[in-house]
Design a protein around this motif. Structure first.
Motif, mmCIF file in Angstrom:
data_model
loop_
_atom_site.group_PDB
_atom_site.id
_atom_site.type_symbol
_atom_site.label_atom_id
_atom_site.label_comp_id
_atom_site.label_asym_id
_atom_site.label_seq_id
_atom_site.Cartn_x
_atom_site.Cartn_y
_atom_site.Cartn_z
ATOM 1 N N GLY A 47 0.819 -1.196 0.000
ATOM 2 C CA GLY A 47 0.000 0.000 0.000
ATOM 3 C C GLY A 47 0.852 1.245 0.000
ATOM 4 O O GLY A 47 0.362 2.355 -0.201
ATOM 5 N N TYR A 79 -2.762 -8.621 -15.025
ATOM 6 C CA TYR A 79 -1.812 -8.270 -13.981
ATOM 7 C C TYR A 79 -1.397 -9.474 -13.166
ATOM 8 O O TYR A 79 -2.100 -10.480 -13.097
ATOM 9 C CB TYR A 79 -2.376 -7.170 -13.078
ATOM 10 C CG TYR A 79 -3.533 -7.603 -12.196
ATOM 11 C CD1 TYR A 79 -4.836 -7.596 -12.680
ATOM 12 C CD2 TYR A 79 -3.329 -7.980 -10.876
ATOM 13 C CE1 TYR A 79 -5.892 -7.968 -11.875
ATOM 14 C CE2 TYR A 79 -4.386 -8.358 -10.070
ATOM 15 C CZ TYR A 79 -5.663 -8.345 -10.586
ATOM 16 O OH TYR A 79 -6.714 -8.720 -9.793
ATOM 17 N N PHE A 94 0.884 -7.551 -7.270
ATOM 18 C CA PHE A 94 -0.029 -6.514 -6.801
ATOM 19 C C PHE A 94 -0.257 -6.635 -5.303
ATOM 20 O O PHE A 94 -0.322 -5.644 -4.584
ATOM 21 C CB PHE A 94 -1.381 -6.618 -7.536
ATOM 22 C CG PHE A 94 -1.481 -5.735 -8.735
ATOM 23 C CD1 PHE A 94 -0.507 -5.754 -9.718
ATOM 24 C CD2 PHE A 94 -2.545 -4.869 -8.893
ATOM 25 C CE1 PHE A 94 -0.588 -4.933 -10.823
ATOM 26 C CE2 PHE A 94 -2.646 -4.041 -10.004
ATOM 27 C CZ PHE A 94 -1.659 -4.075 -10.968
ATOM 28 N N VAL A 150 -1.631 -3.013 -3.731
ATOM 29 C CA VAL A 150 -2.509 -2.191 -4.559
ATOM 30 C C VAL A 150 -3.643 -3.043 -5.107
ATOM 31 O O VAL A 150 -3.500 -4.246 -5.301
ATOM 32 C CB VAL A 150 -1.754 -1.524 -5.725
ATOM 33 C CG1 VAL A 150 -0.732 -0.544 -5.210
ATOM 34 C CG2 VAL A 150 -1.122 -2.545 -6.620
ATOM 35 N N GLN A 151 -4.753 -2.379 -5.355
ATOM 36 C CA GLN A 151 -5.899 -3.022 -5.996
ATOM 37 C C GLN A 151 -5.918 -2.640 -7.473
ATOM 38 O O GLN A 151 -5.399 -1.588 -7.836
ATOM 39 C CB GLN A 151 -7.199 -2.529 -5.347
ATOM 40 C CG GLN A 151 -7.398 -3.013 -3.932
ATOM 41 C CD GLN A 151 -7.562 -4.503 -3.902
ATOM 42 O OE1 GLN A 151 -8.219 -5.083 -4.766
ATOM 43 N NE2 GLN A 151 -6.951 -5.145 -2.931
ATOM 44 N N PRO A 175 -6.696 -0.793 -10.590
ATOM 45 C CA PRO A 175 -7.192 0.585 -10.640
ATOM 46 C C PRO A 175 -8.439 0.705 -11.502
ATOM 47 O O PRO A 175 -8.632 -0.011 -12.464
ATOM 48 C CB PRO A 175 -6.028 1.352 -11.267
ATOM 49 C CG PRO A 175 -5.336 0.338 -12.105
ATOM 50 C CD PRO A 175 -5.505 -0.975 -11.407
ATOM 51 N N GLN A 178 -5.498 6.626 -10.906
ATOM 52 C CA GLN A 178 -5.203 5.580 -9.943
ATOM 53 C C GLN A 178 -4.163 4.618 -10.500
ATOM 54 O O GLN A 178 -3.283 4.129 -9.778
ATOM 55 C CB GLN A 178 -6.494 4.813 -9.639
ATOM 56 C CG GLN A 178 -6.601 4.336 -8.223
ATOM 57 C CD GLN A 178 -7.880 3.554 -8.007
ATOM 58 O OE1 GLN A 178 -8.894 3.833 -8.641
ATOM 59 N NE2 GLN A 178 -7.813 2.568 -7.156
ATOM 60 N N SER A 234 -0.738 6.147 -10.008
ATOM 61 C CA SER A 234 -0.241 6.115 -8.627
ATOM 62 C C SER A 234 0.026 4.676 -8.199
ATOM 63 O O SER A 234 0.980 4.395 -7.478
ATOM 64 C CB SER A 234 -1.222 6.821 -7.686
ATOM 65 O OG SER A 234 -2.256 5.946 -7.318
ATOM 66 N N ASP A 235 -0.801 3.740 -8.686
ATOM 67 C CA ASP A 235 -0.528 2.332 -8.394
ATOM 68 C C ASP A 235 0.818 1.934 -8.966
ATOM 69 O O ASP A 235 1.598 1.204 -8.339
ATOM 70 C CB ASP A 235 -1.616 1.438 -9.011
ATOM 71 C CG ASP A 235 -2.867 1.389 -8.153
ATOM 72 O OD1 ASP A 235 -3.857 0.783 -8.594
ATOM 73 O OD2 ASP A 235 -2.840 1.973 -7.052
ATOM 74 N N THR A 247 3.551 2.985 -6.719
ATOM 75 C CA THR A 247 3.663 2.125 -5.548
ATOM 76 C C THR A 247 4.303 0.794 -5.905
ATOM 77 O O THR A 247 5.142 0.271 -5.179
ATOM 78 C CB THR A 247 2.269 1.870 -4.950
ATOM 79 O OG1 THR A 247 1.545 3.084 -4.905
ATOM 80 C CG2 THR A 247 2.370 1.272 -3.580
ATOM 81 N N ILE A 248 3.931 0.255 -7.066
ATOM 82 C CA ILE A 248 4.499 -1.033 -7.465
ATOM 83 C C ILE A 248 5.995 -0.887 -7.682
ATOM 84 O O ILE A 248 6.789 -1.758 -7.308
ATOM 85 C CB ILE A 248 3.813 -1.546 -8.743
ATOM 86 C CG1 ILE A 248 2.338 -1.812 -8.476
ATOM 87 C CG2 ILE A 248 4.481 -2.809 -9.247
ATOM 88 C CD1 ILE A 248 1.551 -2.148 -9.719
#
Lengths: 448, 450
Positions: free
Chosen positions: A239, B170, B175, B180-181, B183, B188, B191-192, B195-196
């Motif tokens: 997250g 994916y 993930f 992360v979920q 998007p 999103q 931004s995902d 994060t990845i």
């Protein structure tokens, strides 16, 4: 049938003597029957298409004939950047390959002339000729792969490069906050520190499987008077987490060398992080300091040269092509060498000529006919090169590696079906090859 | 001498005679070549339609010929007197067809994946309309599918097989590790991706060696930013490539392509990865990237070349929304359109059969097949991931065809040239938006000029 005994065959005079006409007719019939099929096939499969191609190049783009456009397609051929690249590349091929192939073949043939293992060596060098150019292209494409784990050439490069500079422990890491800035190849924490301060160096971009073994949960150390301590840790949890804050689930990075810079930038102390990522500079005199991680930790591993990229693709192709054909040159020249008169060489040697002079002044001029055979054959081969370029160059580099035969195929038979320009390229290629071919034929005639 | 010449003449005559006999035999043998009549039980046939249908198809033995033959076989049960001869041609089908058409001997039917090629044939007047199949299509397809088969105002093609290209595959563990979920919107997604990358894996796997993967990404971005109507207009070159809308779409695309450290292999590596490699890169252990932007056929590549399992190893999400609105979840498809070069009762029967749900179900059951036929139940798809990837086809209100397939092949379908080559150049320098736009526009003008 004879009734018995000697049959009196009808005297030849009695039968009407076969006149000259049927004999000649019979001969012509024989000629027609034996040569006819070949002539018909030549006419249908070679003469007619050649004439049609020339005519077709003056007409429209698609369809069986299209509309008259004159020399429009030739203008496209010499101005369109796609085609100009092809012409330029063909020129490079013609300039480089025949010369190199002949030279390498000559060197190999002369060097292995009277060596015991010459047959084995010649077989090994000649073997690539047994493989189709397409298969060679596929093989060399794998060899040239940029990833050192896949491509043999870059793997070799990595061995060499790692012997010089070994890759750092954290080559993919990036800072998690802006307070950690790149500095001389490493990272430097810009926030000034005083004795009793705590330095936080958070890094991201490290995959869990790339963490050094023995890493434990990161611990932010308590401030110690007179010491500067801190923690280097993987500032990431699923997250994202809060960057710059040591949270539960984030691991410290052990084994990192941290340096303490004083206010003038000089490194006054260095320390290694422990399993939870903490480090401690003890007995720090009063003053302002910065903490940082040296460049050695972030040294990137050898990434591999991009042999198949747009810049290096033509040299890569030339190398693979020369690898195939050097064997051919060597074998032909070796045959020429073996039939060379030895007494001239002996005479030159007794006259005091060195080996190099013998080679340059006697051997090469005597071999000139053989060398010219090889050279001219290679020019003709190279002008129509197609399959190795198609197989070796990835699609993204095909337009940089473009050659005339490839351009013709793509233009006429892929995508638009632009037979007009394709025919123009075919005619142009034909015109390029004719002088070389004529030279060859003239040489054959002279020899005969 | 004279005797020898007599023998000579006899020999010549004998030779000529033999040659003549051989030639005659060859001619007879060639003329006798014909299809074997299948010996089968005659079920109570629903029709007395008889005839032969020659079909040139793009599917070869490893890419669907078997499945299509199963469709033909079930058709033969209903029409035992009609013989469909399927000829596998492979990806060079447009070229082979163009040659056959130019020579005056096209097959009876063909499946063509490029509407641009179909448009060319329609303009040349070589295709026969299939209006007889209109009512069957009305029963089974939403109107948008009939629209896809309409050229110059008449119905010429049936979209038999469709591939949903607005889907992203994916790596589930990657993930999860990044927390992360999948998007729902493009912001999103970006931004995902950040994060990845922070979690240690590059986010994007791009098969840049093949230009069509890049054009598919651009088309999805353009479709979701400006909607289906503008998308179609750009595809027909009614909007120029120098239009500000293209600038916006290319800038958006540059947010993905410009993120070099977030692409598996970096920019130069991505340019050398073929499509298949880009798929395996995302699903090996450890993965080189976390997601692949490509169509439903990615699933079969994953299963064939990696150990990833459906659901636990890989999954899909719909291409993220960019501009909210009715076209926010429009579907871009690739697919195969059935066309006919002649009009006979046998051809009509086969074409109408292909529009029925039965024909689609036979192939759909085996996977690797999507259809817009709304009477095909979603339960026919063999696994949940395929179902999720194909289900949008059945419900989509806004469906557009792959833009590069709809354009003249010289621009939209040639390796290293036109759109494909220029988008590869764009991958190399994603900041050069205006430069690429101008080159795209001049290439398009040249291609549409014909």
């Amino acid at each position: 049938m004879s009734a018995g005994g000697i049959t009196a065959e009808p005297p030849l005079a009695a039968a009407p003597p076969p006149t000259a006409e049927p004999g000649r007719f019979g001969r012509y019939l024989m000629v027609a029957v034996f040569l006819g099929p070949a002539l018909v096939m030549l006419g249908v499969w070679m003469v007619y298409p050649a004439v049609y191609t020339v005519v077709r190049s003056l007409f429209g783009q698609t369809g069986f004939l299209g509309t008259w456009v004159g020399i429009d397609h030739y203008r496209t051929l010499f101005t369109g950047s796609y085609f100009v690249t092809a012409i330029k590349n063909n020129a490079i091929w013609v300039a480089v390959v025949p010369a190199f192939v002949t030279a390498i073949g000559l060197v190999f043939a002369v060097l292995t002339e009277r060596v015991r293992w010459s047959v084995a060596f010649k077989t090994a060098v000649f073997l690539p000729m047994a493989i189709s150019a397409f298969a060679t292209g596929v093989t060399w494409r794998i060899l040239y792969d940029q990833d050192p784990n896949q491509g043999a050439i870059n793997a070799l490069g990595r061995v060499v490069s790692d012997a010089v500079t070994s890759p750092g422990v954290l080559s993919t890491a990036t800072p998690s906050t802006t307070s950690l800035q790149p500095h001389g190849g490493g990272l430097l924490l810009k926030t000034p520190l005083h004795p009793g301060g705590v330095a936080l160096l958070g890094l991201t971009g490290i995959a869990p499987q790339d963490m050094p073994s023995g890493a434990k949960q990161a611990v932010k150390p308590a401030p110690k008077p007179g010491d500067v301590d801190g923690v280097v840790w993987r500032d990431f949890k699923p997250g994202g987490g809060k960057p710059g804050v040591v949270e539960q689930g984030e691991q410290g990075i052990p084994g990192v060398t941290v340096e303490l810079h004083d206010s003038s930038g000089k490194v006054v102390q260095s320390a290694k992080t422990d399993a939870s990522g903490t480090f401690d500079f003890t007995d720090v005199p009063a003053g302002t300091y910065n903490a940082g991680v040296g460049a050695g930790t972030f040294a990137k591993p050898f990434g591999g040269y991009s042999w198949l990229g747009t810049r290096l693709i033509t040299p890569s192709l030339l190398i693979a092509y020369i690898w195939i054909w050097a064997g051919f040159a060597m074998v032909v020249i070796a045959a020429g060498l073996s039939s060379m008169p030895r007494d001239v060489l002996e005479a030159a040697r007794t006259d005091g000529a060195g080996e190099w002079q013998v080679f340059r002044r006697v051997t090469v001029p005597l071999l000139a006919p053989v060398l010219s055979v090889v050279f001219i054959t290679m020019i003709i081969n190279v002008l129509k090169v197609f399959d190795i370029v198609f197989a070796l160059a990835p699609e993204s580099s095909q337009s940089s590696a473009n050659v005339l035969a490839l351009a013709m195929w793509y233009t006429a038979f892929q995508g638009g079906g632009n037979f007009g320009v394709g025919s123009a390229i075919a005619v142009f290629l034909f015109l390029l090859v004719i002088p070389v071919l004529a030279l060859n034929v003239r040489r054959f005639k002279r020899e005969v | 001498m004279r005797r020898s010449s007599k023998v000579h003449r006899n020999g010549a005559t004998r030779l000529a005679a033999t040659a003549g006999v051989v030639a005659a035999l060859v001619a007879v043998a060639a003329g006798c070549g014909g299809s074997k009549k299948p010996s089968g039980t005659t079920t109570s046939s629903t029709s007395n339609v008889s005839g032969t249908v020659t079909f040139d198809g793009v599917w070869t033995s490893s890419t669907g010929q078997k499945q299509f033959q199963a469709v033909i076989d079930s058709f033969s049960k209903l029409y035992p007197k009609v013989h469909v001869n399927y000829k596998p041609v492979g990806n060079n089908l447009p070229t082979v067809l163009a040659t056959a058409v130019a020579g005056g001997h096209p097959p009876d039917m063909a499946d063509i994946a490029q509407p641009g090629t179909i448009q060319q044939f329609v303009n040349q007047g070589k295709l026969k309309p299939i209006t007889y199949a209109s009512s069957v299509m009305d029963q089974n397809f939403a109107p948008v599918w009939k629209q896809l088969g309409t050229f110059n105002g008449k119905l010429y093609a049936l979209v038999f097989k469709a591939a949903n290209k607005s889907v992203v595959w994916y790596n589930v563990p990657a993930f999860k590790q990044a927390g992360v979920q999948p998007p729902k919107t493009f912001t999103q997604l970006l931004s995902d991706a950040k994060t990845i990358k922070a979690s240690g894996t590059p986010a994007y796997s791009i098969g840049g060696a093949e230009g069509w993967t890049l054009t598919d990404m651009f088309e999805n971005i353009y479709l979701r930013t400006f909607g289906a109507a503008k998308y179609e207009a750009l595809g027909q070159h009614k909007i120029k490539w120098t239009d500000p809308s293209v600038t916006t779409a290319l800038t958006t695309m540059g947010k993905i392509l410009g993120d070099t450290s977030n692409i598996a292999g970096g920019t130069s590596g991505a340019l050398q990865y073929s499509f298949n490699q880009s798929v395996t890169n995302a699903f090996t252990t450890p993965p080189k990237a976390a997601m692949v932007f490509e169509a439903d056929f990615v699933g079969s590549v994953i299963l064939a070349s990696t150990k990833a399992k459906s659901g636990t190893g890989f999954n899909t999400f719909v291409w993220p929304q960019i501009t909210p609105g009715p076209d926010a979840s429009a579907v871009e498809i690739g697919g195969d359109l059935m066309v006919a070069f002649r009009d006979t009762p046998a051809i009509e029967a086969f074409m109408k059969y292909l529009a029925t749900p039965q024909a689609a179900e036979i192939w759909a059951k085996q996977g690797g097949f999507g259809t817009g036929n709304k009477n095909v139940p979603a339960s026919v798809y063999p696994d949940p991931v395929t179902k999720a990837a194909e289900a949008p086809l059945l419900t989509a209100k806004s469906v557009v065809f792959d833009m590069s397939d709809g354009q003249p092949p010289a621009f939209g379908g040639t390796a290293g040239q036109g759109e494909w080559g220029l988008f590869q150049k764009f991958l190399q320098s994603p900041s050069n938006v205006t430069g690429i736009q101008q080159q795209l526009e001049s290439a398009a003008t040249a291609a549409y000029k014909k």
